[in-house]
Design an enzyme around this catalytic site. Structure first.
Site, mmCIF file in Angstrom:
data_model
loop_
_atom_site.group_PDB
_atom_site.id
_atom_site.type_symbol
_atom_site.label_atom_id
_atom_site.label_comp_id
_atom_site.label_asym_id
_atom_site.label_seq_id
_atom_site.Cartn_x
_atom_site.Cartn_y
_atom_site.Cartn_z
ATOM 1 C CD GLU A 131 48.452 30.172 45.538
ATOM 2 O OE1 GLU A 131 48.414 30.467 46.882
ATOM 3 O OE2 GLU A 131 49.732 29.818 45.151
ATOM 4 C CB ALA A 134 46.417 34.636 45.788
ATOM 5 C CD GLN A 361 15.492 43.864 25.611
ATOM 6 O OE1 GLN A 361 15.676 42.921 26.485
ATOM 7 N NE2 GLN A 361 14.254 44.227 25.603
ATOM 8 N N GLY A 365 12.407 37.088 22.404
ATOM 9 C CA GLY A 365 12.319 35.729 22.814
ATOM 10 C C GLY A 365 13.482 34.755 22.127
ATOM 11 C CD GLU A 388 44.873 36.903 31.127
ATOM 12 O OE1 GLU A 388 45.721 38.058 30.881
ATOM 13 O OE2 GLU A 388 45.092 35.927 31.312
#
Ligand code: FAD
Length: 408
Positions: A131, A134, A361, A365, A388
């Site tokens: 929630e 929660a 890495q 690119g 979890e």
């Protein structure tokens, strides 16, 4: 009790190959598309249903593998394919386990088939516990379930968040407070059947990763469900609440929390998902390092690159070993005296995050673009230190368990 062995038997090898084939031929080629679309990949779930991979039967068979390795093996292969699509395929399992763990035989027989549907009309299910206020602190849950004795109905009110398949599920399993005085001991789980009035999807989240998996709020506004939708039944609930009230009054010794034991047993399966993502990224990086030439030689010729790959592979294997140990312990009914389930989830989740970052890495690119899969894998991996039970909560559980000190 099965011996712990790292040699897979022929049946296990056959299942692994079969799941790997689906992951390689169907899931992986579709991964980029569904990540971009940020939608549930219904056609892929349907493909999985057609071959029996999306079914209760398949998961039950793996679950009852006496070595405990059936589920982690299947998870690793599916998530090697792609985490977002794989989560769409296995997300229903979270709700199904909620019913298997707490439901009566009749509830299992009635509701689990409706969670999966069939190959012509596939369905998914959602498990709604978290929630807005929660998350890690499950005891702070506010969604209320009140019994209307005259009608033998439960009335649910509250807002759930972060529910995988929330709002698009045929069946929702909702955890709610039945006795606010008892904290998490006063919670119970309910089935919300298909098309029940009052249940609505709230916002659907746009996420960093696992974008093919649907995550949304679920709003419950005077949702009425029959008494038979209380998992485990009213008699069992009343007995459990009476015991909890008695213990609260007398300050009696806490019995081992059943929910905690269930989490310990299910965490290795989540760890196995993270192992699948990490292994996938490592494999892409290894291949790339062997073929990418700079300064006149493949980049793997540099120790700086090769040693990274050595570390990545070592961590992936170590994570799998922790996952397999905990999975075997769960199947063999061994107590998790050192929170071995949490250890496996913690290490595998952190491994997925770091190994996918190293893979990016190594691809330079290219690793940063959507032309290559490692940036998606890195985005997907990030959830494994959050859901979890976050990495911090796993460390809390491990530290408390091994020290016996109620660390806060
Ligand atoms: C994509 C996705 C799917 C999900 N699917 C589901 C689902 O299907 N069903 C469901 O019920 N939930 C689901 N969740 C919810 C998930 O389990 C929670 O997000 C998770 O438990 C963390 O809760 P939170 O987000 O409220 O973070 P918080 O609990 O607010 O934590 C925030 C930070 O504080 C840290 N922290 C909190 N308490 C402590 C402490 N005592 N000590 C040290 N650090 C602490 C945490 O580790 C974290 O780093 C999902 C979440 C996501 C993002």
């Amino acid at each position: 009790m099965p011996e712990f062995a790292l040699d897979l038997n022929d049946d296990q090898k056959a299942v692994r190959e079969w799941v790997h084939g689906f992951a390689a031929d169907v899931i992986r080629p579709a991964a980029a598309e569904w990540d971009e679309r940020e939608e549930t990949p219904w056609p892929i779930i349907q493909e999985a249903a057609k071959i029996g991979l999306y079914s209760l039967d398949f998961y039950a068979q793996q679950f009852f593998d006496p070595t405990g390795l059936g589920i982690p093996m299947a998870m690793e292969e599916l998530f090697w394919g792609d985490a977002g699509i794989a989560l769409s395929i296995v997300g229903t399992g979270l709700a199904a386990v909620g019913v298997l763990a707490n439901g009566t035989e009749e509830q299992v027989g009635t509701w689990i088939p409706q969670m999966y549907g069939d190959a012509d009309d596939v369905k998914v299910a959602a498990f709604c516990s978290s929630e807005p206020d929660a998350g890690s602190d499950v005891a702070a849950m506010r969604t209320r379930a009140v019994y209307d004795e005259a009608k033998d109905e439960w009335v649910l009110n509250g807002t759930k968040t972060w529910a995988t398949n929330g709002g698009i599920a045929n069946v929702h399993v909702v955890v709610a407070v039945v006795d606010p005085e008892l904290g998490s001991k006063g919670h119970a789980s309910f089935i919300v059947p298909p098309d029940t009035p009052g249940l609505a999807q709230g916002q659907k989240f746009k996420k960093h990763g696992i974008r093919a998996s649907h995550t949304a709020e679920v709003v419950l506004d005077d949702v009425r469900v029959p008494g038979s939708c209380l998992l485990g039944g009213k008699e069992k609930l009343d007995e459990r609440l009476a015991r909890a009230r008695e213990r609260a009054k007398t300050g009696g010794q806490r019995v081992k929390n059943a929910a905690m034991a269930t989490f310990e047993a299910s965490r290795p399966a989540v760890g196995a998902q993270a192992v699948g993502i990490a292994r996938a990224a490592y494999e892409v990086a290894l291949e790339y390092a062997k073929t990418r030439v700079q300064f006149g030689r493949p980049i793997i010729d540099n120790q700086g690159v090769a040693f990274q790959l050595a570390d990545m592979r070592t961590r992936v294997d170590a994570a799998r070993l922790l996952v397999w140990r905990a999975s075997w312990m769960a199947a063999a009914g061994k107590p998790f005296d050192s929170a071995e389930g949490s250890m496996s989830k913690l290490f595998a989740g952190e491994t997925a995050k770091s190994v996918t970052a190293q893979a990016m890495q190594i691809l330079g690119g290219n690793g940063y673009t959507r032309e290559y899969p490692v940036e998606r894998m890195h985005r997907d991996a990030a959830i494994y230190t959050i859901f979890e039970g976050t990495s911090e909560i796993q460390r809390l559980v491990i530290a408390r368990t091994v020290s016996g000190v109620p660390i806060r």
